[in-house]
Design a protein around this motif. Structure first.
Motif, PDB file in Angstrom:
ATOM      1  N   ARG A   1       0.852  -1.196   0.000  1.00  0.00           N
ATOM      2  CA  ARG A   1       0.000   0.000   0.000  1.00  0.00           C
ATOM      3  C   ARG A   1       0.884   1.241   0.000  1.00  0.00           C
ATOM      4  N   GLY A   2       0.309   2.352  -0.414  1.00  0.00           N
ATOM      5  CA  GLY A   2       1.030   3.624  -0.346  1.00  0.00           C
ATOM      6  C   GLY A   2       2.358   3.524  -1.084  1.00  0.00           C
ATOM      7  N   LEU A   3       3.417   3.982  -0.430  1.00  0.00           N
ATOM      8  CA  LEU A   3       4.736   3.959  -1.065  1.00  0.00           C
ATOM      9  C   LEU A   3       5.214   2.533  -1.330  1.00  0.00           C
ATOM     10  N   LEU A   4       4.599   1.588  -0.625  1.00  0.00           N
ATOM     11  CA  LEU A   4       5.035   0.200  -0.821  1.00  0.00           C
ATOM     12  C   LEU A   4       4.290  -0.494  -1.961  1.00  0.00           C
ATOM     13  N   TYR A   5       3.308   0.178  -2.526  1.00  0.00           N
ATOM     14  CA  TYR A   5       2.629  -0.411  -3.693  1.00  0.00           C
ATOM     15  C   TYR A   5       3.591  -0.481  -4.894  1.00  0.00           C
ATOM     16  N   PRO A   6       4.265   0.618  -5.263  1.00  0.00           N
ATOM     17  CA  PRO A   6       5.246   0.484  -6.358  1.00  0.00           C
ATOM     18  C   PRO A   6       6.353  -0.519  -6.038  1.00  0.00           C
ATOM     19  N   ILE A   7       6.664  -0.670  -4.752  1.00  0.00           N
ATOM     20  CA  ILE A   7       7.718  -1.627  -4.385  1.00  0.00           C
ATOM     21  C   ILE A   7       7.199  -3.053  -4.609  1.00  0.00           C
ATOM     22  N   ALA A   8       5.890  -3.244  -4.389  1.00  0.00           N
ATOM     23  CA  ALA A   8       5.295  -4.560  -4.694  1.00  0.00           C
ATOM     24  C   ALA A   8       5.379  -4.827  -6.196  1.00  0.00           C
ATOM     25  N   LEU A   9       5.111  -3.796  -6.993  1.00  0.00           N
ATOM     26  CA  LEU A   9       5.223  -3.967  -8.454  1.00  0.00           C
ATOM     27  C   LEU A   9       6.658  -4.333  -8.831  1.00  0.00           C
ATOM     28  N   GLU A  10       7.600  -3.676  -8.187  1.00  0.00           N
ATOM     29  CA  GLU A  10       9.009  -3.932  -8.488  1.00  0.00           C
ATOM     30  C   GLU A  10       9.407  -5.352  -8.067  1.00  0.00           C
ATOM     31  N   GLY A  11       8.919  -5.788  -6.893  1.00  0.00           N
ATOM     32  CA  GLY A  11       9.216  -7.156  -6.436  1.00  0.00           C
ATOM     33  C   GLY A  11       8.688  -8.179  -7.431  1.00  0.00           C
ATOM     34  N   ALA A  12       7.475  -7.926  -7.951  1.00  0.00           N
ATOM     35  CA  ALA A  12       6.871  -8.862  -8.909  1.00  0.00           C
ATOM     36  C   ALA A  12       7.656  -8.853 -10.224  1.00  0.00           C
TER      37      ALA A  12
ATOM     38  N   VAL B   1       3.227 -12.204  -1.203  1.00  0.00           N
ATOM     39  CA  VAL B   1       4.309 -11.493  -0.509  1.00  0.00           C
ATOM     40  C   VAL B   1       3.741 -10.148  -0.081  1.00  0.00           C
ATOM     41  N   PHE B   2       3.612  -9.944   1.221  1.00  0.00           N
ATOM     42  CA  PHE B   2       3.038  -8.697   1.742  1.00  0.00           C
ATOM     43  C   PHE B   2       4.145  -7.744   2.190  1.00  0.00           C
ATOM     44  N   LEU B   3       4.004  -6.489   1.812  1.00  0.00           N
ATOM     45  CA  LEU B   3       4.901  -5.444   2.307  1.00  0.00           C
ATOM     46  C   LEU B   3       4.099  -4.622   3.304  1.00  0.00           C
ATOM     47  N   VAL B   4       4.437  -4.765   4.572  1.00  0.00           N
ATOM     48  CA  VAL B   4       3.594  -4.160   5.613  1.00  0.00           C
ATOM     49  C   VAL B   4       4.208  -2.838   6.070  1.00  0.00           C
ATOM     50  N   PRO B   5       3.480  -1.742   5.897  1.00  0.00           N
ATOM     51  CA  PRO B   5       4.023  -0.451   6.337  1.00  0.00           C
ATOM     52  C   PRO B   5       3.950  -0.312   7.851  1.00  0.00           C
ATOM     53  N   ASN B   6       4.673   0.638   8.395  1.00  0.00           N
ATOM     54  CA  ASN B   6       4.657   0.794   9.862  1.00  0.00           C
ATOM     55  C   ASN B   6       3.851   2.023  10.290  1.00  0.00           C
ATOM     56  N   ASP B   7       2.879   2.415   9.462  1.00  0.00           N
ATOM     57  CA  ASP B   7       2.074   3.586   9.824  1.00  0.00           C
ATOM     58  C   ASP B   7       0.601   3.196   9.966  1.00  0.00           C
ATOM     59  N   HIS B   8      -0.285   4.152   9.739  1.00  0.00           N
ATOM     60  CA  HIS B   8      -1.716   3.895   9.927  1.00  0.00           C
ATOM     61  C   HIS B   8      -2.249   2.845   8.945  1.00  0.00           C
ATOM     62  N   LEU B   9      -1.505   2.539   7.887  1.00  0.00           N
ATOM     63  CA  LEU B   9      -1.970   1.539   6.921  1.00  0.00           C
ATOM     64  C   LEU B   9      -1.608   0.112   7.336  1.00  0.00           C
ATOM     65  N   ARG B  10      -0.843   0.016   8.423  1.00  0.00           N
ATOM     66  CA  ARG B  10      -0.411  -1.310   8.887  1.00  0.00           C
ATOM     67  C   ARG B  10      -1.615  -2.198   9.218  1.00  0.00           C
TER      68      ARG B  10
ATOM     69  N   LEU C   1      13.502  -8.142  -1.457  1.00  0.00           N
ATOM     70  CA  LEU C   1      12.763  -8.605  -2.637  1.00  0.00           C
ATOM     71  C   LEU C   1      13.727  -8.940  -3.773  1.00  0.00           C
ATOM     72  N   GLN C   2      14.773  -8.132  -3.905  1.00  0.00           N
ATOM     73  CA  GLN C   2      15.782  -8.427  -4.948  1.00  0.00           C
ATOM     74  C   GLN C   2      16.437  -9.776  -4.659  1.00  0.00           C
ATOM     75  N   PHE C   3      16.800  -9.978  -3.393  1.00  0.00           N
ATOM     76  CA  PHE C   3      17.412 -11.264  -3.023  1.00  0.00           C
ATOM     77  C   PHE C   3      16.436 -12.420  -3.251  1.00  0.00           C
ATOM     78  N   PHE C   4      15.171 -12.174  -2.958  1.00  0.00           N
ATOM     79  CA  PHE C   4      14.189 -13.250  -3.115  1.00  0.00           C
ATOM     80  C   PHE C   4      14.142 -13.707  -4.579  1.00  0.00           C
ATOM     81  N   SER C   5      14.061 -12.748  -5.491  1.00  0.00           N
ATOM     82  CA  SER C   5      14.004 -13.133  -6.913  1.00  0.00           C
ATOM     83  C   SER C   5      15.330 -13.785  -7.321  1.00  0.00           C
ATOM     84  N   TYR C   6      16.415 -13.233  -6.809  1.00  0.00           N
ATOM     85  CA  TYR C   6      17.735 -13.765  -7.139  1.00  0.00           C
ATOM     86  C   TYR C   6      17.868 -15.238  -6.718  1.00  0.00           C
TER      87      TYR C   6
END
Ligand code: AGP
Length: 659
Positions: free
Chosen positions: A523-534, A568-577, A631-636
């Motif tokens: 979610r939020g800033l971690l949504y593009p990071i999820a796209l990148e992980g995929a 693979v969940f990217l969990v933020p540490n703010d109100h979206l957690r 995430l990079q290591f995971f794909s690697y």
């Protein structure tokens, strides 16, 4: 972005207008450059060129150079050298050796003591057209006196071929490129440079070309239109390449060729001229990349090395740009005054792939922190829309290579409509860097693995700096600026800690690499990071992976959830957690395995997840940096587990210089 070595005072050269069609007509063959695209003209080439002329053994330098370029394309390779000065009657003076497969195949085929101290070489990557020895470059004319290598696409090659065949030319390959060799031979009257220029006037398409002629020992002629070429100026020797990495072992003095320019070089001199034969003053730039930056240095792959380099590469991107006195950022290369920066009303990012993901993070930041409306667009889409270029908009063309055709053409379209575009590039002197109206170099150092890793986090660093700089012109106080800088300064160290998760991730990858499908959710800033992980997982391990905003799964993708499809969940540490944890429960309830990345010590997440990856604690808006390396290591590790070639994944090339 010409020749600038470091940081803050990037100097961008004046933009060379892109010339779609070349002026002038040619003597004997009609100009067919206006004819339509032929089916075989769709052959996609993202290849490497190298040329050498000097006193040393050319074949060795060419093969070594090709090895450095292999990451650009790697289904076949070849070289052409002049055998020696005393060629027997009836014997072809140019020797061409070409092989399908990796450079190792070519190396085996090239005799160790092969004479000749000038020549050209090529690595080829094709998606259409056979991968065969014959289709590999260099290509010869019928008499075997002209050899050429070519990057790009000759769209009108079919009618040219027909005409040349009617004129007696005998073609050996199925490629579009071979017409260039025959055209040069057709026009040759004792001067290779003139013959190449005459040949170019027939061509419709893109090219980076190097040509030699048996009757002109030591001479190489190169030309560029839409496909990069750089001259290496050595001591009593000259080199030519599509990428500076092929030159670094020999020289750091380089001259970047612009579209429409032709270079004629011999061991001690070179001359650049434009299409109208006007001499061009060369600007010699110094490359600051070191040779060891393009070596594996004990790592088993470039990708592994580049993942591990991120604390340093991010630090480089930040270095000299943090304005501690004013709690702001210094980005001299933008070439915009404070007043001009202040006048910006909206930001648009144009990019592709991983660079687009960096842009998505950047836009969210600029909107939430600098309070500027910002949107990241896929360059390949923007170019063919009919975009409205509003005044007071700032466009950012983000590209590691600076050569991506989609991004370059989108940038040109915006510029043509009067918009100004800044480049956010890694490769100094690349086309986007040179044609943009200013910009930021991300200084991640050479990125060789096809999967972009360290360039991504350096692009993020550039966006954080730009955000800070813009925010400080608007609502952000000095005090808040200081806090932002403090967090940013701590990022390299936090990324270093997230790299320590390597062994844990390797173990998880071992357990999950056999799955066929994955979901990546953030979610939020971690949504593009999820796209990148995929994207990372797809491109190097060939596992199907979908990146989604966690809140979207209930709108469709949840139907994919089963024990066979891990999320693979990217969990933020703010109100979206909390909301993300609810999404995890929804998946869990449907039997979907969960791999969760969350802040270290998050017991709630650890309790729900099947696999917990504890990332270092940083302020929420800096979480993208610490989530990416795992995430990079995971794909690697998934890729290694599945026996994939992590540096050179199938069907992909590092710089995508075709549409
Ligand atoms: C990244 O891992 C990919 N290989 C690819 O998506 C890449 O980011 C894209 O082609 C854009 O490249 P650029 O940054 O060089 O423009």
């Amino acid at each position: 972005m010409t020749g600038e070595a470091r940081g803050d005072s990037l100097s961008y050269s004046a933009r060379l207008p892109f010339e779609e069609a070349r002026a002038g007509a040619v003597s004997r063959l009609p100009d067919l450059s206006g004819r339509g695209r032929d089916a075989a003209g769709k052959e996609l080439l993202m290849c490497g060129i190298v040329g050498y002329t000097g006193q040393r053994q050319a074949s060795r330098i060419l093969v070594e150079g090709l090895k450095r370029l292999e990451y650009r394309g790697y289904d076949s390779a070849g070289i052409a050298v002049r055998k020696d000065e005393t060629v027997k009657e009836g014997e072809a003076p140019l020797l061409v050796i070409k092989k399908k497969g990796k450079i190792a195949e070519l190396r085996k085929a090239v005799p160790k003591d092969l004479p000749g101290n000038y020549g050209i070489g090529h690595t080829r990557w094709a998606t259409h057209g056979g991968v065969t020895d014959v289709n590999a470059h260099p290509h010869l004319d019928t008499a075997g006196r002209v050899a050429i290598v070519h990057n790009g696409i000759i769209e009108n090659y079919a009618p040219l071929k027909e005409m040349l065949e009617n004129d007696g030319a005998v073609f050996a390959s199925d490629t579009d490129s071979e017409v260039i060799a025959h055209l040069v031979a057709y026009h040759y009257e004792g001067d290779l440079e003139s013959a190449v220029k005459a040949a170019l006037r027939h061509l419709k398409g893109t090219y980076g070309i190097a040509a030699v002629h048996a009757d002109e020992p030591g001479r190489i002629v190169g030309a560029r239109n839409g496909s990069p070429l750089v001259i290496g100026v050595g001591d009593g020797e000259m080199l030519l390449a599509s990428d500076v990495t092929a030159l670094l072992a020999h020289t750091t003095s380089v001259v970047y060729l612009n579209d429409g320019e032709v270079v004629s070089m011999s061991p001690r001199e070179f001359r650049i001229s434009d299409r109208d034969d006007r001499a061009v003053d060369p600007k010699i730039d110094l490359v600051t990349w070191k040779l060891d930056a393009i070596e594996k240095e004990g790592f088993s792959s470039y990708m592994e090395k580049e993942i591990c380099e991120q604390p340093e590469s991010i630090a480089r991107a930040l270095s000299g740009r943090m304005d501690l006195e004013y709690g702001s950022a210094k980005l001299g290369g933008l070439e915009l005054s404070k007043k001009e920066l202040h006048a910006i009303e909206r930001i648009r990012v144009i990019a592709a792939g991983t660079s687009w993901h960096a842009g998505l993070v950047g836009c969210q930041l600029m909107e939430s922190v600098a309070r500027l409306p910002a949107q990241a667009e896929l360059a390949s889409e923007l170019r063919y829309r009919n975009p409205v270029v509003e005044p007071n908009s700032l466009y950012l063309a983000v590209s590691q290579s600076g050569e991506t055709a989609d991004t370059l053409y989108a940038m040109r379209e915006i510029q043509r409509r009067g918009g100004s575009v800044l480049g956010v590039c890694n490769v100094v002197g690349s086309t986007i860097a040179r044609e943009s109206d200013g910009g930021i170099y991300v200084h991640s150092g050479p990125e060789i693995a096809v999967a972009s890793t360290k360039a991504f986090t350096s692009q993020l660093a550039a966006f954080y700096l730009l955000t800070l700089s813009l925010a400080r012109l608007h609502d952000m106080s000095h005090h808040e600026g200081d806090r932002f800088l403090k967090e940013l300064k701590a990022v390299p160290e936090a990324v270093g800690r997230s790299l320590l998760l390597r062994d844990r991730i390797q173990a998880i990858a071992k357990r999950y690499a056999h799955h066929r499908d994955f979901l990546f959710l953030g979610r939020g800033l971690l949504y593009p990071i999820a796209l990148e992980g995929a994207l990372k997982l797809k491109e190097i391990s060939y596992i199907h992976a979908e990146g989604y905003a966690s809140g979207e799964i209930k709108h469709g993708p949840i139907a994919l959830v089963s024990p066979e499809t891990p999320s693979v969940f990217l969990v933020p540490n703010d109100h979206l957690r909390e909301k993300t944890i609810s999404n995890m429960r929804e998946i869990k309830a449907r039997g979907g395995p969960i791999i969760a990345l969350a802040e270290e010590g998050d017991e709630d997440v650890a309790a729900i997840a099947d696999e917990f990856i504890p990332v270092p604690a940083v302020e929420t808006r800096f979480q993208p940096f610490v989530m990416v390396p795992p995430l990079q290591f995971f794909s690697y590790f998934c890729a290694l587990e599945r026996g994939c070639d992590v540096d050179q994944p199938r069907n992909l090339a590092k710089s995508v210089t075709v549409e």
